[in-house]
Design an enzyme around this catalytic site. Structure first.
Site, PDB file in Angstrom:
ATOM      1  N   ALA A  60       0.863  -1.184   0.000  1.00  0.00           N
ATOM      2  CA  ALA A  60       0.000   0.000   0.000  1.00  0.00           C
ATOM      3  C   ALA A  60       0.895   1.228   0.000  1.00  0.00           C
ATOM      4  O   ALA A  60       1.714   1.416   0.906  1.00  0.00           O
ATOM      5  CB  ALA A  60      -0.906  -0.006   1.234  1.00  0.00           C
ATOM      6  N   VAL A 110       4.170  -1.241   3.643  1.00  0.00           N
ATOM      7  CA  VAL A 110       4.141   0.182   3.308  1.00  0.00           C
ATOM      8  C   VAL A 110       5.096   0.446   2.150  1.00  0.00           C
ATOM      9  O   VAL A 110       6.299   0.195   2.239  1.00  0.00           O
ATOM     10  CB  VAL A 110       4.523   1.044   4.524  1.00  0.00           C
ATOM     11  N   LYS A 111       4.533   0.947   1.068  1.00  0.00           N
ATOM     12  CA  LYS A 111       5.294   1.206  -0.157  1.00  0.00           C
ATOM     13  C   LYS A 111       5.792   2.649  -0.139  1.00  0.00           C
ATOM     14  O   LYS A 111       5.003   3.597  -0.071  1.00  0.00           O
ATOM     15  CB  LYS A 111       4.380   0.958  -1.361  1.00  0.00           C
ATOM     16  N   VAL A 112       7.117   2.805  -0.190  1.00  0.00           N
ATOM     17  CA  VAL A 112       7.764   4.101   0.000  1.00  0.00           C
ATOM     18  C   VAL A 112       8.637   4.424  -1.211  1.00  0.00           C
ATOM     19  O   VAL A 112       9.361   3.550  -1.694  1.00  0.00           O
ATOM     20  CB  VAL A 112       8.631   4.081   1.280  1.00  0.00           C
TER      21      VAL A 112
END
Length: 223
Positions: A60, A86-88
């Site tokens: 996400a 968590v996509k950063v």
């Protein structure tokens, strides 16, 4: 090698799951918009629905680009479901956020990686996954698969646990070549994954088997 599907389309995610090949899902704001999913609450609910379909990780993506905002957004996303990663983005503030999330046991996917140096920084910060975009590199006449090879060599040299998630795979040979090189994960559209099923000799052989069976059954009925 694990197969992730790169989409926000629930029907396609369910189809991949039913095929028995789905190990996780990657998505982003563009893919959400493509499915008509907009607005914070709808996006959040969509992530929850996806987590209910797959047994694997679901990336996400944060929208923020500053450290404090990425941390706040990422922590909120991580609380949605244990499968959320968590996509950063691969920017300075993003690398700092990856280090922060890692120290708190939150899984991360460093996205928009286009060089071995970027992948090295992501691994040193403790990223769970690093996403080199092989298809986009191919689009600008750069060897995307060569980048996967370089990252594999670096990670193996130093024992980094970060998984190589080959992203922007466009066709079945991208998937096969990534498997040969040693990518840990490939994420691709369902069409590219399903294309691995196809071979003209399989189709011709099955047609022949069915024709022979029909002929034998017809002769047995006459006899």
């Amino acid at each position: 090698m694990k197969f992730f599907i790169d989409t926000a389309n629930l029907a396609q995610i369910k189809e991949a799951h039913e095929m028995g090949v789905l190990d996780g899902v990657t998505t982003n704001p563009s893919l959400m918009a493509k499915e008509g999913i907009s607005g914070h609450e709808r996006v959040i609910e969509h992530y929850k629905t996806i987590c209910g379909i797959t047994d694997g990780d679901v990336s996400a993506e944060v929208i923020a680009t500053t450290f404090d905002e990425m941390v706040a957004e990422g922590e909120a996303l991580a609380k949605l479901h244990e499968r959320i990663v968590v996509k950063v983005p691969m920017i300075k503030e993003g690398v700092k956020a990856i280090k922060y999330f890692t120290s708190r046991g939150i899984k991360t996917n460093c996205t928009l990686v286009f060089s071995a140096g970027q992948a090295l920084l992501a691994a040193k910060a403790g990223a769970t996954y690093v996403s080199p975009f092989i298809g986009r590199l191919d689009d600008v006449s750069t060897d995307g698969l060569g980048l996967i090879e370089d990252i594999r060599t670096i990670y193996d040299n130093y024992g980094y646990a970060t998984q190589i998630l080959a992203a922007s795979a466009r066709h079945p040979m991208h998937i096969v070549e990534c498997a040969k090189i040693g990518a840990d994960v490939v994420t691709a559209p369902l069409s590219a994954i399903a294309a691995l099923l196809k071979h003209p000799l399989t189709d011709n052989g099955l047609a022949q088997f069915l024709a022979d069976y029909k002929k034998a059954a017809s002769q047995a009925a006459i006899g």
